[in-house]
Design a protein around this motif. Structure first.
Motif, PDB file in Angstrom:
ATOM      1  N   LYS A 326      -7.917  -4.686   9.702  1.00  0.00           N
ATOM      2  CA  LYS A 326      -9.159  -4.257   9.053  1.00  0.00           C
ATOM      3  C   LYS A 326      -9.435  -2.781   9.308  1.00  0.00           C
ATOM      4  O   LYS A 326      -9.832  -2.044   8.401  1.00  0.00           O
ATOM      5  N   ALA A 327      -9.203  -2.358  10.526  1.00  0.00           N
ATOM      6  CA  ALA A 327      -9.439  -0.953  10.870  1.00  0.00           C
ATOM      7  C   ALA A 327      -8.524  -0.022  10.093  1.00  0.00           C
ATOM      8  O   ALA A 327      -8.884   1.128   9.822  1.00  0.00           O
ATOM      9  N   ARG A 328      -7.354  -0.511   9.738  1.00  0.00           N
ATOM     10  CA  ARG A 328      -6.373   0.307   9.017  1.00  0.00           C
ATOM     11  C   ARG A 328      -6.457   0.134   7.498  1.00  0.00           C
ATOM     12  O   ARG A 328      -5.625   0.643   6.763  1.00  0.00           O
ATOM     13  N   ASP A 329      -7.468  -0.616   7.026  1.00  0.00           N
ATOM     14  CA  ASP A 329      -7.640  -0.854   5.579  1.00  0.00           C
ATOM     15  C   ASP A 329      -6.379  -1.434   4.946  1.00  0.00           C
ATOM     16  O   ASP A 329      -5.971  -1.026   3.848  1.00  0.00           O
ATOM     17  N   MET A 330      -5.778  -2.400   5.623  1.00  0.00           N
ATOM     18  CA  MET A 330      -4.557  -2.996   5.100  1.00  0.00           C
ATOM     19  C   MET A 330      -4.814  -4.174   4.168  1.00  0.00           C
ATOM     20  O   MET A 330      -3.881  -4.743   3.610  1.00  0.00           O
ATOM     21  N   VAL A 331      -6.074  -4.529   3.973  1.00  0.00           N
ATOM     22  CA  VAL A 331      -6.455  -5.466   2.912  1.00  0.00           C
ATOM     23  C   VAL A 331      -7.534  -4.768   2.092  1.00  0.00           C
ATOM     24  O   VAL A 331      -8.547  -4.321   2.631  1.00  0.00           O
ATOM     25  N   ILE A 332      -7.289  -4.647   0.797  1.00  0.00           N
ATOM     26  CA  ILE A 332      -8.196  -3.886  -0.063  1.00  0.00           C
ATOM     27  C   ILE A 332      -8.606  -4.739  -1.261  1.00  0.00           C
ATOM     28  O   ILE A 332      -7.959  -5.731  -1.596  1.00  0.00           O
ATOM     29  N   ASP A 333      -9.700  -4.343  -1.897  1.00  0.00           N
ATOM     30  CA  ASP A 333     -10.171  -4.981  -3.119  1.00  0.00           C
ATOM     31  C   ASP A 333      -9.801  -4.085  -4.293  1.00  0.00           C
ATOM     32  O   ASP A 333     -10.290  -2.952  -4.401  1.00  0.00           O
ATOM     33  N   VAL A 334      -8.931  -4.599  -5.164  1.00  0.00           N
ATOM     34  CA  VAL A 334      -8.422  -3.802  -6.282  1.00  0.00           C
ATOM     35  C   VAL A 334      -9.088  -4.270  -7.579  1.00  0.00           C
ATOM     36  O   VAL A 334      -9.121  -5.474  -7.856  1.00  0.00           O
ATOM     37  N   PRO A 335      -9.645  -3.355  -8.380  1.00  0.00           N
ATOM     38  CA  PRO A 335     -10.281  -3.743  -9.637  1.00  0.00           C
ATOM     39  C   PRO A 335      -9.334  -4.539 -10.532  1.00  0.00           C
ATOM     40  O   PRO A 335      -8.160  -4.176 -10.680  1.00  0.00           O
ATOM     41  N   ASN A 336      -9.859  -5.638 -11.112  1.00  0.00           N
ATOM     42  CA  ASN A 336      -9.001  -6.498 -11.943  1.00  0.00           C
ATOM     43  C   ASN A 336      -9.178  -6.258 -13.437  1.00  0.00           C
ATOM     44  O   ASN A 336      -8.568  -6.953 -14.257  1.00  0.00           O
ATOM     45  N   GLY A 337     -10.018  -5.307 -13.810  1.00  0.00           N
ATOM     46  CA  GLY A 337     -10.207  -5.003 -15.221  1.00  0.00           C
ATOM     47  C   GLY A 337     -11.253  -5.853 -15.901  1.00  0.00           C
ATOM     48  O   GLY A 337     -11.594  -5.612 -17.063  1.00  0.00           O
ATOM     49  N   ASN A 338     -11.767  -6.860 -15.208  1.00  0.00           N
ATOM     50  CA  ASN A 338     -12.783  -7.750 -15.780  1.00  0.00           C
ATOM     51  C   ASN A 338     -14.113  -7.632 -15.049  1.00  0.00           C
ATOM     52  O   ASN A 338     -14.944  -8.532 -15.115  1.00  0.00           O
ATOM     53  N   GLY A 339     -14.289  -6.540 -14.324  1.00  0.00           N
ATOM     54  CA  GLY A 339     -15.514  -6.348 -13.577  1.00  0.00           C
ATOM     55  C   GLY A 339     -15.466  -6.875 -12.162  1.00  0.00           C
ATOM     56  O   GLY A 339     -16.401  -6.668 -11.387  1.00  0.00           O
ATOM     57  N   GLY A 340     -14.384  -7.558 -11.814  1.00  0.00           N
ATOM     58  CA  GLY A 340     -14.222  -8.088 -10.473  1.00  0.00           C
ATOM     59  C   GLY A 340     -13.097  -7.390  -9.730  1.00  0.00           C
ATOM     60  O   GLY A 340     -12.610  -6.330 -10.156  1.00  0.00           O
ATOM     61  N   THR A 341     -12.692  -7.974  -8.622  1.00  0.00           N
ATOM     62  CA  THR A 341     -11.609  -7.400  -7.819  1.00  0.00           C
ATOM     63  C   THR A 341     -10.672  -8.502  -7.350  1.00  0.00           C
ATOM     64  O   THR A 341     -11.005  -9.684  -7.387  1.00  0.00           O
ATOM     65  N   GLN A 342      -9.506  -8.089  -6.894  1.00  0.00           N
ATOM     66  CA  GLN A 342      -8.527  -9.003  -6.298  1.00  0.00           C
ATOM     67  C   GLN A 342      -8.114  -8.429  -4.950  1.00  0.00           C
ATOM     68  O   GLN A 342      -7.838  -7.240  -4.845  1.00  0.00           O
ATOM     69  N   LYS A 343      -8.067  -9.284  -3.938  1.00  0.00           N
ATOM     70  CA  LYS A 343      -7.627  -8.830  -2.615  1.00  0.00           C
ATOM     71  C   LYS A 343      -6.115  -8.640  -2.616  1.00  0.00           C
ATOM     72  O   LYS A 343      -5.372  -9.516  -3.043  1.00  0.00           O
ATOM     73  N   GLN A 344      -5.686  -7.491  -2.122  1.00  0.00           N
ATOM     74  CA  GLN A 344      -4.259  -7.182  -2.061  1.00  0.00           C
ATOM     75  C   GLN A 344      -3.947  -6.443  -0.761  1.00  0.00           C
ATOM     76  O   GLN A 344      -4.839  -5.950  -0.076  1.00  0.00           O
ATOM     77  N   ILE A 345      -2.657  -6.378  -0.451  1.00  0.00           N
ATOM     78  CA  ILE A 345      -2.192  -5.597   0.697  1.00  0.00           C
ATOM     79  C   ILE A 345      -2.397  -4.113   0.392  1.00  0.00           C
ATOM     80  O   ILE A 345      -2.036  -3.640  -0.689  1.00  0.00           O
ATOM     81  N   GLY A 346      -2.956  -3.390   1.334  1.00  0.00           N
ATOM     82  CA  GLY A 346      -3.209  -1.972   1.140  1.00  0.00           C
ATOM     83  C   GLY A 346      -1.958  -1.123   1.317  1.00  0.00           C
ATOM     84  O   GLY A 346      -0.907  -1.602   1.744  1.00  0.00           O
ATOM     85  N   HIS A 347      -2.088   0.151   0.987  1.00  0.00           N
ATOM     86  CA  HIS A 347      -0.964   1.080   1.111  1.00  0.00           C
ATOM     87  C   HIS A 347      -0.753   1.436   2.581  1.00  0.00           C
ATOM     88  O   HIS A 347      -1.708   1.770   3.291  1.00  0.00           O
ATOM     89  N   PRO A 348       0.496   1.381   3.077  1.00  0.00           N
ATOM     90  CA  PRO A 348       0.722   1.583   4.507  1.00  0.00           C
ATOM     91  C   PRO A 348       0.765   3.032   4.970  1.00  0.00           C
ATOM     92  O   PRO A 348       0.818   3.288   6.178  1.00  0.00           O
ATOM     93  N   ILE A 349       0.756   3.995   4.047  1.00  0.00           N
ATOM     94  CA  ILE A 349       0.804   5.405   4.439  1.00  0.00           C
ATOM     95  C   ILE A 349      -0.594   5.994   4.325  1.00  0.00           C
ATOM     96  O   ILE A 349      -1.235   5.874   3.274  1.00  0.00           O
ATOM     97  N   LYS A 350      -1.049   6.632   5.383  1.00  0.00           N
ATOM     98  CA  LYS A 350      -2.394   7.193   5.407  1.00  0.00           C
ATOM     99  C   LYS A 350      -2.312   8.723   5.371  1.00  0.00           C
ATOM    100  O   LYS A 350      -1.702   9.333   6.254  1.00  0.00           O
ATOM    101  N   PHE A 351      -2.913   9.334   4.350  1.00  0.00           N
ATOM    102  CA  PHE A 351      -2.940  10.785   4.207  1.00  0.00           C
ATOM    103  C   PHE A 351      -4.321  11.315   4.575  1.00  0.00           C
ATOM    104  O   PHE A 351      -5.334  10.734   4.186  1.00  0.00           O
ATOM    105  N   SER A 352      -4.366  12.423   5.282  1.00  0.00           N
ATOM    106  CA  SER A 352      -5.656  12.964   5.713  1.00  0.00           C
ATOM    107  C   SER A 352      -6.386  13.707   4.596  1.00  0.00           C
ATOM    108  O   SER A 352      -7.614  13.779   4.587  1.00  0.00           O
ATOM    109  N   VAL A 353      -5.645  14.259   3.636  1.00  0.00           N
ATOM    110  CA  VAL A 353      -6.256  15.070   2.587  1.00  0.00           C
ATOM    111  C   VAL A 353      -6.184  14.398   1.217  1.00  0.00           C
ATOM    112  O   VAL A 353      -7.117  14.475   0.425  1.00  0.00           O
ATOM    113  N   THR A 354      -5.064  13.721   0.938  1.00  0.00           N
ATOM    114  CA  THR A 354      -4.852  13.130  -0.390  1.00  0.00           C
ATOM    115  C   THR A 354      -4.661  11.622  -0.255  1.00  0.00           C
ATOM    116  O   THR A 354      -3.540  11.116  -0.374  1.00  0.00           O
ATOM    117  N   PRO A 355      -5.720  10.871   0.010  1.00  0.00           N
ATOM    118  CA  PRO A 355      -5.575   9.433   0.246  1.00  0.00           C
ATOM    119  C   PRO A 355      -5.042   8.682  -0.959  1.00  0.00           C
ATOM    120  O   PRO A 355      -5.239   9.090  -2.110  1.00  0.00           O
TER     121      PRO A 355
END
Length: 372
Positions: A326-355
């Protein structure tokens, strides 16, 4: 701030897992990815259960952030459209067997003549050369031929079928991304595009790392349960009283000492440090018997504040709820195009300037045909 690859345009002809996972990583990092998919050639990831709103969650994850162009490459006029598109794109990714894109009239040399700066990445099981280049295969085959399976598993039961597609993802996908980005840097320096040949078997062979070095330069072939990290020592998994598992990686003296103290077996400290196989068997048996006396939850309480490289084996759902994930944002809510979201695995690379940004889940086939 846009992602680090926001100026990169990718034309994606891949299917199933390796190529789509690679281009999903690129899309998360800001690349404009257009996936080209034949309406009459079903990508099995679209129908693999479980489904959400009638679409496979595998597909919506692997193809998030990409636009979709439904195009039958065998139909007249399709090659012409691809040629028009490639003039404006930086990267082509494809996952056909060698020679297929050439037969479709859109192979590397043809596209290179249109766009000399083009980076063309081909992901295959065995690469563009060699006697196996036209041979079919799957993850289990690539791992076998690459020697990886030979030193995994148990002596009695043999190599295990892995729950993660190692050659496909750690091999094909990740090496494809590395190859593409290295080629992008080269092009920035020289203006020159190039062909990137990714073999999942090559990449799997490279994953042998220390075992490979020992075999090739040291003349020592690693066998199952024959080394420090593959079951030859007490570095292993141990079953708890409620049929769960605890991972023990307490190899260094400071960690093995804390392990033995926490388990109430301080007399085994010298055995943990010994290289003698008999001593290792003795501490393994002591760990097995001791850990079997408590539940996983009880052991988690014991080791909560003990820095000994001991952790529970969690399910994916449990891992998703872990405070570290959770602290690493490894589970995220991704927009599904219908006004809702879907839980997915987050991106494993963390950028300080260009997330990274996961803009939307995988789209319906041909959802963006109107743009072309």
């Amino acid at each position: 701030m846009p992602g680090p690859l926001s100026n990169l345009k990718v034309l994606d002809f891949s299917t199933l897992l390796p190529g789509p996972y690679a281009t999903m990583l690129l899309a998360d990092m800001g690349a404009d990815v257009l996936r080209v998919e034949a309406p009459g050639r079903l990508d099995l990831t679209r129908v693999m259960p479980p489904l959400e709103d009638g679409v496979s969650t595998s597909h919506t994850f692997l193809n998030r952030g990409k636009r979709s162009l439904g195009l039958d490459l065998k139909q007249e006029g399709s090659a012409d459209l691809v040629k028009q598109l490639v003039a404006e794109y930086d990267v082509v990714v494809e996952q056909f067997r060698p020679g297929v894109m050439d037969r479709l009239g859109i192979g590397y040399e043809t596209l290179k003549a249109i766009n000399p700066h083009l980076i063309y990445c081909a992901i295959t099981g065995y690469g563009q050369t060699g006697p196996y280049k036209d041979r079919a295969g799957h993850d289990i085959n690539y791992l076998s031929l690459a020697g990886v399976s030979s030193h995994c598993g148990r002596q009695e039961s043999g190599p295990p079928p892995m729950g993660v597609q190692i050659a496909d993802v750690a091999g094909g996908s990740h090496h494809a991304v590395m190859g593409i980005l290295a080629a992008v840097i080269h092009r920035q320096q020289t203006g020159e595009g190039q062909f990137v040949d990714i073999s999942m078997t090559d990449a799997a062979f490279a994953l042998n790392t220390m075992a490979g070095a020992a075999a090739l330069a040291g003349g020592q072939e690693q066998k199952p349960e024959g080394s420090m990290l593959n079951g030859g020592t007490f570095y292993d998994y141990y079953q708890t009283s409620d049929a769960r598992w605890l991972s023990v990686g307490s190899l260094e003296p400071q960690f093995s000492g804390r392990l033995c103290d926490a388990l109430g077996i301080p007399d085994m400290k010298s055995f943990a440090l010994s290289q003698n196989p008999e001593d290792q068997r003795a501490i393994r048996e002591a760990l097995k018997a001791t850990i079997a006396r408590k539940t996983l939850a009880e052991w988690q309480d014991v080791f909560a504040d003990v820095d000994a490289c001991v952790e529970p084996v969690l399910s994916i759902s449990e891992a998703a709820q872990h405070p570290q994930m959770k602290a690493r944002d490894m589970v995220i809510d991704v927009p599904n195009g219908n006004g809702g979201t879907q839980k997915q695995i987050g991106h494993p690379i963390k950028f300080s300037v260009t997330p990274c940004e996961s803009r939307y889940i995988g789209r319906a086939l041909g959802a963006d045909n109107g743009d072309f």
